[in-house]
Design a protein around this motif. Structure first.
Motif: not given
Length: 287
Positions: A75-81, A246-254, A261-269, A272-273
């Motif tokens: 539903a969210t991955c990068y796909v072959f287009k 480590a980021s504010t306003d992030v749940g356990a799923n990033g 306050y939890n772990k996340t990645t640049i791509a997830t921010i 998600s944000f």
């Protein structure tokens, strides 16, 4: 001589016809070149492209930026287009060949967040992924990744390592507030505040020599900045190293969860944000 309004129209028509005839005589001028359109399934100039099959065959997935995690959720991955074999599949661990149409070398990585084994694809080159990376692609970076390290030279009460330890010790916290990202990175470095009014303002204040615009390889202790948000305040988070933050306003799923306050990645921010990544800076604060 007085020219009537109808005379002006006639003159314009004559000029227009003359211009058209001139264009026909010259074979008509070519339309100006357009910038590549990312994610349209066509490998255009300025893009890095994956192919489902070897030899640049099958469906295409095209990019104009580095991506640290392609994702595996359909539903969210990068796909072959593009049309052909593989269309609609997630590209992670499914690509066999590439075409680098950018002006920089591109590095394909075995792991997400630019980790593990890698293969360098020269600017302009077509290539099959090697035996390690074929169907084992997880991220790519356009241009060489910065090898800079976090500096302890800004008079901060805490060192880079101490700031990372502070962040790790506070993971899972729900007491750091909502929308307090810039304040919290200041706390990690031992300050009572960041000294800036917002994360985006903080980014604009950091000296150019200590700012790495666009680089997604952030050393532990570095500050990763974004622009956007409903108020334009942007976002900032502290690198833990290895592509984790480590980021504010992030749940356990990033993903976004106010007050956590939890772990996340640049791509997830980014996803998600809905904010735009700017780059990273050394731990410079306006004090």
């Amino acid at each position: 001589m007085v020219t009537t309004r109808s005379g002006l129209k006639s003159a314009a028509a004559v000029l227009g016809a003359s211009a058209l005839l001139a264009g026909v005589g010259m074979g008509m001028a070519s339309a100006p070149a357009h910038a590549a359109t990312a994610r349209n399934g066509v490998c255009e100039s300025g893009e890095f492209c994956y192919y489902y099959n070897s030899g640049e065959a099958g469906s295409v997935s095209d990019f104009t930026t580095s991506v640290g995690n392609y994702g595996t959720d359909k539903a969210t991955c990068y796909v072959f287009k593009g049309s052909g074999n593989g269309k609609g599949l997630c590209i992670k661990n499914n690509a066999a060949s590439v075409w680098n149409r950018t002006s920089k070398p591109v590095y394909v990585y075995y792991n997400s967040n630019y980790g593990g084994a890698s293969q360098k694809i020269a600017a302009g080159a077509k290539a099959n992924l090697n035996s390690t990376l074929k169907n084992n692609d997880a991220s790519h970076h356009i241009g060489a990744i910065s090898t800079g390290s976090c500096k302890n030279s800004f008079g901060n009460p805490h060192t880079c390592a101490q700031a990372v330890t502070w962040a790790k010790n506070h993971l899972g916290s729900t007491s750091l507030g909502t929308g307090m990202c810039d304040h919290v990175v200041g706390l990690a470095y031992g300050w009572s505040s960041s000294g800036s009014s917002t994360a985006y303002v903080h980014w604009t204040q950091v000296p150019a020599a200590d700012k790495h615009a666009g680089s997604r390889s952030v050393p532990a202790g570095g500050l990763a900045f974004f622009k956007g948000g409903s108020s334009g305040a942007g976002h900032v988070m502290l690198s833990l190293g290895g592509g984790q933050f480590a980021s504010t306003d992030v749940g356990a799923n990033g993903r976004y969860q106010a007050g956590h306050y939890n772990k996340t990645t640049i791509a997830t921010i980014e996803s998600s944000f809905g904010e735009t990544y700017l780059g990273w800076t050394q731990p410079w604060f306006n004090h």
